[in-house]
Design a protein around this motif. Structure first.
Motif, PDB file in Angstrom:
ATOM      1  N   PRO A  50     -12.548 -40.956  -8.730  1.00 44.82           N
ATOM      2  CA  PRO A  50     -13.651 -41.701  -9.093  1.00 44.82           C
ATOM      3  C   PRO A  50     -14.769 -40.556  -9.448  1.00 44.82           C
ATOM      4  CG  PRO A  50     -13.459 -41.712  -6.433  1.00 44.82           C
ATOM      5  CD  PRO A  50     -12.047 -41.333  -7.204  1.00 44.82           C
ATOM      6  N   ALA A  51     -15.693 -41.060 -10.308  1.00 43.56           N
ATOM      7  CA  ALA A  51     -16.608 -40.012 -10.700  1.00 43.56           C
ATOM      8  C   ALA A  51     -17.643 -39.598  -9.511  1.00 43.56           C
ATOM      9  CB  ALA A  51     -17.475 -40.620 -11.787  1.00 43.56           C
ATOM     10  N   PRO A  52     -17.884 -38.204  -9.533  1.00 48.53           N
ATOM     11  CA  PRO A  52     -18.823 -37.805  -8.525  1.00 48.53           C
ATOM     12  C   PRO A  52     -20.107 -38.466  -8.489  1.00 48.53           C
ATOM     13  CG  PRO A  52     -18.469 -36.094 -10.139  1.00 48.53           C
ATOM     14  CD  PRO A  52     -17.502 -37.071 -10.398  1.00 48.53           C
ATOM     15  N   CYS A  53     -20.872 -38.752  -7.278  1.00 47.90           N
ATOM     16  CA  CYS A  53     -21.950 -39.115  -7.474  1.00 47.90           C
ATOM     17  C   CYS A  53     -23.062 -38.082  -6.406  1.00 47.90           C
ATOM     18  CB  CYS A  53     -22.486 -40.711  -7.083  1.00 47.90           C
ATOM     19  SG  CYS A  53     -21.593 -41.157  -5.406  1.00 47.90           S
ATOM     20  N   GLU A  54     -24.311 -38.389  -6.730  1.00 48.33           N
ATOM     21  CA  GLU A  54     -25.208 -37.986  -5.626  1.00 48.33           C
ATOM     22  C   GLU A  54     -26.000 -38.786  -4.983  1.00 48.33           C
ATOM     23  OE1 GLU A  54     -27.760 -34.864  -8.004  1.00 48.33           O
ATOM     24  OE2 GLU A  54     -25.966 -33.628  -8.445  1.00 48.33           O
ATOM     25  N   LEU A  55     -26.454 -38.453  -3.792  1.00 44.81           N
ATOM     26  CA  LEU A  55     -27.224 -39.444  -3.039  1.00 44.81           C
ATOM     27  C   LEU A  55     -28.564 -38.951  -2.720  1.00 44.81           C
ATOM     28  CD1 LEU A  55     -27.133 -42.221  -1.346  1.00 44.81           C
ATOM     29  CD2 LEU A  55     -25.989 -41.197   0.386  1.00 44.81           C
ATOM     30  N   ASP A  56     -29.535 -39.635  -2.871  1.00 46.71           N
ATOM     31  CA  ASP A  56     -30.804 -39.005  -2.541  1.00 46.71           C
ATOM     32  C   ASP A  56     -31.557 -40.185  -1.842  1.00 46.71           C
ATOM     33  OD1 ASP A  56     -33.246 -37.874  -2.419  1.00 46.71           O
ATOM     34  OD2 ASP A  56     -33.919 -38.199  -4.534  1.00 46.71           O
ATOM     35  N   GLU A  57     -31.973 -40.261  -0.372  1.00 47.49           N
ATOM     36  CA  GLU A  57     -32.282 -41.192   0.278  1.00 47.49           C
ATOM     37  C   GLU A  57     -34.031 -40.581   0.656  1.00 47.49           C
ATOM     38  OE1 GLU A  57     -30.525 -42.851   3.759  1.00 47.49           O
ATOM     39  OE2 GLU A  57     -28.687 -41.307   3.408  1.00 47.49           O
ATOM     40  N   GLN A  58     -34.938 -41.563   0.004  1.00 45.50           N
ATOM     41  CA  GLN A  58     -36.103 -41.482   0.471  1.00 45.50           C
ATOM     42  C   GLN A  58     -36.443 -42.520   1.290  1.00 45.50           C
ATOM     43  OE1 GLN A  58     -37.987 -39.066  -0.927  1.00 45.50           O
ATOM     44  NE2 GLN A  58     -36.000 -38.406  -2.188  1.00 45.50           N
ATOM     45  N   ASP A  59     -37.869 -42.866   1.808  1.00 50.13           N
ATOM     46  CA  ASP A  59     -38.285 -43.704   2.834  1.00 50.13           C
ATOM     47  C   ASP A  59     -38.124 -44.973   2.408  1.00 50.13           C
ATOM     48  OD1 ASP A  59     -38.916 -41.597   4.241  1.00 50.13           O
ATOM     49  OD2 ASP A  59     -41.069 -41.554   3.825  1.00 50.13           O
ATOM     50  N   ASP A  60     -38.388 -45.330   0.787  1.00 53.55           N
ATOM     51  CA  ASP A  60     -38.506 -46.459   0.513  1.00 53.55           C
ATOM     52  C   ASP A  60     -37.349 -46.836  -0.578  1.00 53.55           C
ATOM     53  OD1 ASP A  60     -40.890 -47.254   1.950  1.00 53.55           O
ATOM     54  OD2 ASP A  60     -41.947 -46.475   0.133  1.00 53.55           O
ATOM     55  N   MET A  87     -27.539 -46.641   5.130  1.00 56.04           N
ATOM     56  CA  MET A  87     -26.811 -46.043   4.006  1.00 56.04           C
ATOM     57  C   MET A  87     -25.691 -45.009   4.433  1.00 56.04           C
ATOM     58  SD  MET A  87     -28.185 -47.365   1.265  1.00 56.04           S
ATOM     59  CE  MET A  87     -27.312 -46.384   0.001  1.00 56.04           C
ATOM     60  N   GLU A  88     -24.535 -45.075   4.173  1.00 58.85           N
ATOM     61  CA  GLU A  88     -23.350 -44.210   4.705  1.00 58.85           C
ATOM     62  C   GLU A  88     -22.633 -43.933   3.293  1.00 58.85           C
ATOM     63  OE1 GLU A  88     -19.373 -44.685   7.442  1.00 58.85           O
ATOM     64  OE2 GLU A  88     -20.845 -46.517   7.364  1.00 58.85           O
ATOM     65  N   ARG A  89     -22.026 -42.541   3.236  1.00 58.39           N
ATOM     66  CA  ARG A  89     -21.369 -42.174   2.399  1.00 58.39           C
ATOM     67  C   ARG A  89     -19.675 -41.828   2.776  1.00 58.39           C
ATOM     68  NH1 ARG A  89     -22.856 -38.121  -2.558  1.00 58.39           N
ATOM     69  NH2 ARG A  89     -20.586 -37.894  -3.592  1.00 58.39           N
ATOM     70  N   THR A  90     -18.810 -42.484   1.996  1.00 58.68           N
ATOM     71  CA  THR A  90     -17.518 -42.325   2.526  1.00 58.68           C
ATOM     72  C   THR A  90     -16.705 -41.709   1.206  1.00 58.68           C
ATOM     73  OG1 THR A  90     -17.353 -44.061   4.065  1.00 58.68           O
ATOM     74  CG2 THR A  90     -15.267 -43.438   3.263  1.00 58.68           C
ATOM     75  N   GLY A  91     -16.497 -40.300   0.846  1.00 55.09           N
ATOM     76  CA  GLY A  91     -15.967 -39.877  -0.204  1.00 55.09           C
ATOM     77  C   GLY A  91     -16.809 -40.035  -1.365  1.00 55.09           C
ATOM     78  N   GLU A  92     -16.399 -40.678  -2.482  1.00 49.32           N
ATOM     79  CA  GLU A  92     -17.546 -41.018  -3.553  1.00 49.32           C
ATOM     80  C   GLU A  92     -17.918 -42.423  -3.644  1.00 49.32           C
ATOM     81  OE1 GLU A  92     -18.783 -38.700  -5.439  1.00 49.32           O
ATOM     82  OE2 GLU A  92     -17.501 -37.160  -4.809  1.00 49.32           O
ATOM     83  N   THR A  93     -17.744 -43.247  -2.388  1.00 45.10           N
ATOM     84  CA  THR A  93     -18.098 -44.406  -2.103  1.00 45.10           C
ATOM     85  C   THR A  93     -19.495 -44.313  -1.487  1.00 45.10           C
ATOM     86  OG1 THR A  93     -16.101 -45.433  -2.420  1.00 45.10           O
ATOM     87  CG2 THR A  93     -17.698 -46.853  -1.343  1.00 45.10           C
ATOM     88  N   VAL A  94     -20.654 -45.153  -1.648  1.00 42.58           N
ATOM     89  CA  VAL A  94     -21.780 -45.125  -1.019  1.00 42.58           C
ATOM     90  C   VAL A  94     -21.796 -46.569  -0.360  1.00 42.58           C
ATOM     91  CG1 VAL A  94     -24.304 -45.427  -1.106  1.00 42.58           C
ATOM     92  CG2 VAL A  94     -23.004 -43.941  -2.571  1.00 42.58           C
ATOM     93  N   ARG A  95     -21.862 -46.844   0.851  1.00 47.09           N
ATOM     94  CA  ARG A  95     -21.829 -47.823   1.720  1.00 47.09           C
ATOM     95  C   ARG A  95     -23.239 -48.325   2.152  1.00 47.09           C
ATOM     96  NH1 ARG A  95     -17.367 -47.320   6.241  1.00 47.09           N
ATOM     97  NH2 ARG A  95     -17.970 -49.616   6.501  1.00 47.09           N
ATOM     98  N   VAL A  96     -23.790 -49.623   1.822  1.00 44.54           N
ATOM     99  CA  VAL A  96     -25.061 -50.069   1.871  1.00 44.54           C
ATOM    100  C   VAL A  96     -24.957 -51.106   3.105  1.00 44.54           C
ATOM    101  CG1 VAL A  96     -27.207 -50.924   1.206  1.00 44.54           C
ATOM    102  CG2 VAL A  96     -25.695 -49.745  -0.348  1.00 44.54           C
ATOM    103  N   HIS A  97     -25.521 -50.915   4.318  1.00 45.10           N
ATOM    104  CA  HIS A  97     -25.391 -51.670   5.263  1.00 45.10           C
ATOM    105  C   HIS A  97     -26.510 -52.416   5.123  1.00 45.10           C
ATOM    106  CE1 HIS A  97     -21.977 -49.722   7.096  1.00 45.10           C
ATOM    107  NE2 HIS A  97     -22.571 -48.848   6.973  1.00 45.10           N
ATOM    108  N   THR A  98     -26.632 -53.917   5.202  1.00 46.18           N
ATOM    109  CA  THR A  98     -27.965 -54.613   5.153  1.00 46.18           C
ATOM    110  C   THR A  98     -27.747 -55.627   6.363  1.00 46.18           C
ATOM    111  OG1 THR A  98     -26.905 -56.677   4.123  1.00 46.18           O
ATOM    112  CG2 THR A  98     -27.486 -54.622   2.682  1.00 46.18           C
TER     113      THR A  98
END
Length: 830
Positions: A66-76, A1-12
Motif C-alpha cells: 500500500p502507498a504510505p500515508c501520514e496521519l495528522d490528528e487535530q481536535d476537530d 483513530m487507530e493506525r495499523t500499518g498503512e491502514t487508518v481505522r476510524v472508530h465511530t
C-alpha cells in the motif's frame, strides 16, 4: 483513530471505517457493516492485503505494497495524506471528505446520511453532489450517456426485447461510475466492491433537509468504496482496470463479422449443412465472415415435456457429425462459438449424472425445512431447472470436464456463455459453496458469469494450449473484461434501439469493458426494414463486437443479403470494417495495455469541451476517427457539432472542418459520415481482406493528417496463437512531425515478422503539393500521371482531388523515415 500499518481505522458510534491508499490515485474507504472485514474477492486483480481467494485467482492477482500515508490528528479534524489524496475526517458531526493533491474536493459524505443500514438490512452510502456533476459508466444501461438525475438498478435480468431508453436493469452488474464536475472538468471514479444487487440514485431524490446527493444502496455486504482519482477520465479508467483487470488480446477473428441467427440451429434437420451453406453464400456475395455464433438449438432433445434445450448434448438430426461440422467450418476459416448455458432442466437426460456430481446451488434453510436437502430450483428456459454453483471448486472441475468432452473436443477454441444472470432463482437465500465458506446466491449470483467464463477460458487452454481462447458472455460482474467479449443481449428491432444502443456500448467502454457491442439489425421483433438494416450495419462496423443476430418474430432471418437491392450497401460497410482491421487490432492492443475504450465517448476523448457533455450518438474510434453515423430514417443530411479546439477532415471528401462548429453533411443511403482528426494516423489494409483468419495485410496504407504532431502505435502479431506472450509481436511507433517539413518516422520493435510488403503513405494536405519527398534520406521520384504511379514500385504522386500526397515504397521491415517538403518554390524567379 487507530493506525495499523498503512491502514487508518476510524472508530465511530456506528460501524468501524477503514481507509487504505492502495496506490497513487486509488483510495479504499470501507465501512464494516459485517464487522469482520473479511477479504474474499473474486473481483480484484490488484490488492495490498492477503485475501482468502488468492489461491483461487492465482496469477490473475497482483499483490502490491500500500502507498504510505501520514496521519495528522487535530481536535476537530483528522487528516490522512498519501497517494495523491488528502482525506479530511470531521469528528463531530462525522464526515469524510476527500481532496486531490491540488486541493480540489473529489468526494464528500452527506452529514447524517453517510453510512447507514435501513430496516431491510440494506447498506447505504450517500455523497454530496452539485448540479454541475455529470455521471457516466454504470456498465450496461439504457438511456442517455449522462445518468444525472437517474435511478440505476443493478440486478441482472434476462431482458428479452428491452426498451432501449427505459428498461432497467439489463444484463450486467458493474457498480462503477465516473463523476465529472462540469465546471472544473475533473473526473473521479467510484467503484463499490460488492457483488450484491444494488442501485444508484444520481440526484433524482430531493429533500429540503439534505444537500443535493447521490446514493448507493446494496442488499448486503460492506460499503467498500474504491475512490479513483483522475483528473482525466482515461486516467480513472487506467487505474480502475489496474484494480479489476484488463482484457486479454483477443484473437483477430473476434474483430470480424460474427454471423448468427437462431433460425439455423432450430431447423428440423441438417442445421450443419444450412450453416456451411450460409458461409458459402457469403463468399459468393463477396461478404467477409470470420465467426459463427451457434445458438442453443443444437442442444435440443426430445423429453417427456417436449423438445427442450439440454446443455452438453447434441441434436443428432440437426448435427449428425459435430466434429465434421467444426472441421468444415474451420476449412472455411470460420470459428464456431457454441452457446452454453449454466441451467439444467428437471427433464434433462443427464440430470442424474449432474446431480450425483453435486454441482448445483442448494436450497435455503427455509426451503430445506419444507422440502429437505437438495438443489434449489428456479425458473429456466423451458421449465423448472437447477443452476451450477461456480463458487464450488468441484463444480468448476466437473464443468470443465463436461465442456471439454461435449463441446471443445468437437473442434473449437471458442465458447458462448449465455443466460448466466441466475435471475430465475427467486429464493435468494439459496446456498452456494463460496470456496467452502458458504454464502447465499443473493450475494454471489452476479459473479457466477465471471467464474463460468474463467472455467471456459481454462478449459480451452487445456485443450489447445497455444490457441487464444475466445469467450463470449452475455452477463458479467466487474472484472468480466478479463475473460470475455460481450454484447447487450436481446435488443429489439427498431430505430430507437439503433440510436440508443450507441450510449449503451459507450457506457460499457467507460466501465473498463472495451469489447462490447449490440446485435446488428435487432435480435427480437419483426425483420428490420431495408433502410434500418443498412444503417445498423453501417454503424455496427465500428462496434468492437460486430454480429448480425436475430430471432425475428415474423419468421424471417436477418442476413446481409436479405434485401438484394440493398446488399451492395451492406457489403461496402462490412468491407470497410475489414479495411480498418490494422487500426482496430492496434486499438485492442491498446485496450489490453491501458483499459481504454475502443469506441470512446467524446466526453472522454475531449474532456475539456463542455459542448460534448451530453453527446451520446457520435463517438471516437481510437484517437483519429470521429464517427457520426446516420441513425434516423429518411435522412438527407447529417449534422454534427465537432469538438472544440480541433481540426477535422471529412474522411471521404477531405473537406476541412473546424472544431467547435457544426458541420452539415449531405447523405444518401450509402453514406457513412466519418471524420479524420487533425494529428491523427489511421493504418488501413490496402489489399482486400476476405477473412481475418486466413488473409494477411500485405499492403498497408497509412493515412496521416499533419495539422499538428501526432503518434500512433501499430500492433501486429499472428493474431491466433499465444506466441505474442512469448514476445512474438511487432510494434511500429509512428511519429508525425507537422509543419512546412512533415516528417514521418516509423520505429519498429519486436520479433514478429510482419507480412506487410508495401507501404502507401496518404498524407492529407488539401491544396498543397509538396516540393519533394525523401524516404530514408533518398529522394523518390514524382509521378504526375496516376496510372504510372500505380504501376511504379516506388514514388510519390499528389492526388489533387483527394487532397493528399501519396507515397509508395517497399517495406523491408526496418525503421523508416519519410520527409515531405512543402516549402514554397518560385519557379519563375529561380
Amino acid at each position: 483513530m487507530e493506525r495499523t500499518g498503512e491502514t487508518v481505522r476510524v472508530h465511530t458510534d456506528g460501524v468501524e471505517i477503514r481507509l487504505t491508499v492502495l496506490a497513487d490515485g486509488i483510495l479504499r474507504i470501507r465501512a464494516g457493516f459485517d464487522g469482520d472485514f473479511a477479504e474474499e474477492s473474486y473481483t480484484l486483480a490488484t490488492t495490498a492485503w492477503p485475501d482468502r481467494l488468492d489461491d483461487v485467482l492465482g496469477d490473475e492477482r497482483t499483490r502490491v505494497a500500500p502507498a504510505p500515508c501520514e496521519l495528522d490528528e487535530q481536535d476537530d479534524v483528522v487528516s490522512v495524506t498519501g497517494g495523491d489524496f488528502r482525506v479530511e475526517i470531521d469528528r463531530e458531526p462525522f464526515r469524510i471528505r476527500v481532496l486531490d493533491d491540488e486541493g480540489t474536493v473529489l468526494h464528500t459524505d452527506v452529514v447524517g446520511l453517510g453510512y447507514r443500514q435501513d430496516a431491510n438490512g440494506r447498506r447505504i452510502h450517500t455523497s454530496e453532489i452539485s448540479r454541475d456533476d455529470a455521471f457516466y459508466g454504470f456498465g450496461e444501461t439504457t438511456g442517455p450517456l449522462n445518468k444525472a438525475q437517474k435511478l440505476i438498478t443493478m440486478s441482472p435480468k434476462d431482458a428479452l426485447g428491452y426498451d432501449p431508453r427505459e428498461t432497467d436493469p439489463l444484463y450486467k452488474h458493474i457498480p462503477f461510475y465516473l463523476k465529472l464536475n462540469r465546471r472544473n472538468r475533473k473526473a473521479v471514479g467510484y467503484f463499490y466492491h460488492n457483488t450484491y444487487d444494488c442501485d444508484f440514485d444520481l440526484g433524482r431524490e430531493r429533500s429540503n433537509y439534505w444537500p443535493p446527493h447521490s446514493r448507493y444502496r446494496t442488499d448486503g455486504g460492506d460499503v467498500d468504496l474504491f475512490l479513483i482519482a483522475g483528473p482525466g477520465i482515461r486516467e480513472v479508467l487506467r487505474r480502475y482496470t489496474v484494480l479489476t483487470g484488463r482484457p486479454p488480446l483477443l484473437p483477430k477473428y473476434a474483430l470480424g463479422y460474427l454471423a448468427s441467427s437462431m433460425y439455423y440451429s432450430e431447423l428440423d434437420a441438417d442445421s450443419d449443412s444450412a450453416i456451411t451453406e450460409f458461409v458459402d453464400i457469403a463468399g459468393e456475395e463477396g461478404i467477409p465472415v470470420d465467426g459463427f455464433q451457434l445458438s442453443s438449438g443444437y442442444t435440443t432433445q426430445d423429453t417427456e415435456a417436449g423438445a427442450k434445450r439440454c446443455v452438453f448434448t447434441w441434436n443428432e438430426r440437426r448435427f449428425s457429425d459435430p466434429e465434421g461440422f467444426f472441421s468444415a467450418m474451420s476449412e472455411r476459416g470460420i470459428t464456431v462459438s457454441p452457446n452454453v448455458k449454466p441451467g439444467v432442466l428437471d427433464v434433462h437426460p443427464r440430470l442424474a449424472e449432474f446431480t450425483e456430481a453435486d454441482v448445483f446451488v442448494t436450497r435455503s434453510e427455509d426451503a430445506v425445512a419444507v422440502s429437505g436437502e437438495g438443489p434449489a430450483t428456479g425458473a429456466w428456459w423451458g421449465g423448472p431447472g437447477r443452476f451450477v454453483d461456480f463458487t464450488k471448486p468441484a463444480a468448476r472441475e466437473a464443468w470443465r470436464r463436461w465442456l471439454t468432452e461435449s463441446v471443445l473436443s468437437k473442434g473449437t477454441t471458442s465458447v458462448w456463455n449465455d443466460n448466466c444472470e441466475y435471475d430465475g432463482i427467486i429464493d435468494t437465500d439459496s446456498r452456494v459453496d463460496f470456496e467452502g465458506a458458504g454464502a447465499t446466491v443473493g450475494r454471489l449470483r452476479n459473479v457466477m458469469s465471471n467464474l463460468m467464463c474463467r472455467v471456459a477460458r481454462d478449459a480451452v487452454t487445456d485443450t489447445a494450449p497455444d490457441a487464444r481462447p475466445y469467450i463470449v458472455c452475455r452477463s458479467g460482474h466487474a472484472g468480466i473484461q478479463r475473460y470475455a467479449q460481450s454484447w447487450a443481449g436481446d435488443n429489439s428491432t427498431s430505430w430507437e434501439s439503433l440510436r440508443h444502443n450507441v450510449a449503451t456500448i459507450l457506457g460499457m467502454g467507460l466501465s473498463g469493458f472495451p469489447h462490447h457491442g449490440c446485435d446488428i439489425g435487432g435480435f427480437h421483433g419483426p425483420a428490420p426494414e431495408p433502410e434500418l438494416l443498412v444503417r445498423w450495419v453501417q454503424h455496427g462496423v465500428f462496434q468492437p463486437r460486430f454480429s448480425i443476430h436475430s430471432v425475428n418474430a415474423d419468421n424471417t432471418v436477418t442476413e446481409p443479403w436479405m434485401y438484394p437491392a440493398y446488399t451492395h450497401h451492406v457489403r461496402d460497410a462490412i468491407r470497410l470494417r475489414y479495411r480498418l482491421f490494422p487500426y482496430l487490432y492496434s486499438l485492442t492492443a491498446r485496450a489490453a495495455e491501458t483499459g481504454w475504450p475502443i469506441m470512446e465517448p467524446l466526453i472522454s476523448a475531449f474532456q475539456d469541451d463542455q459542448g460534448v457533455d451530453e453527446v451520446s450518438e457520435e463517438f471516437m474510434l481510437g484517437d483519429s476517427l470521429l464517427v457520426a453515423n446516420v441513425l434516423e430514417p429518411g435522412a438527407r443530411t447529417r449534422t454534427v457539432r465537432l469538438p472544440a479546439g480541433e481540426v477535422f477532415y471529412d474522411a471521404w471528401t477531405r473537406r476541412r472542418c473546424e472544431g467547435g462548429q457544426v458541420a452539415e453533411l449531405p447523405v444518401d443511403l450509402g453514406s457513412i459520415p466519418l471524420f479524420l482528426r487533425g494529428g491523427g494516423i489511421v493504418p488501413v489494409a490496402e489489399n482486400p481482406l476476405t477473412s481475418l483468419t486466413r488473409d494477411e495485410v500485405t499492403d498497408l496504407r497509412l493515412i496521416c493528417v499533419p495539422d499538428h504532431d501526432g503518434r500512433f502505435t501499430l500492433y501486429e502479431d499472428d493474431g491466433l496463437t499465444r506466441a505474442h506472450e512469448r514476445g512474438e509481436f511487432r510494434e511500429t511507433e509512428i511519429r508525425m512531425t507537422a509543419g512546412t517539413h512533415v516528417r514521418l518516422r516509423l520505429t519498429r520493435r519486436g520479433e514478429y515478422r510482419s507480412p506487410v510488403e508495401r507501404l502507401l503513405f496518404d498524407v492529407v494536405r488539401p491544396g498543397r503539393c509538396p516540393h519533394r519527398v525523401l524516404v530514408d534520406g533518398e529522394e523518390v521520384p514524382q509521378q504526375l500521371h496516376r496510372g504510372r504511379f500505380d504501376a511504379a514500385g516506388e514514388g510519390w504522386h499528389y492526388d489533387i482531388d483527394l487532397g493528399s500526397v501519396l507515397i509508395k515504397t517497399p517495406d523491408h521491415g526496418g525503421d523508416r523515415t519519410v520527409d515531405i517538403s512543402f516549402e514554397p518554390v518560385d519557379m519563375i524567379g529561380m
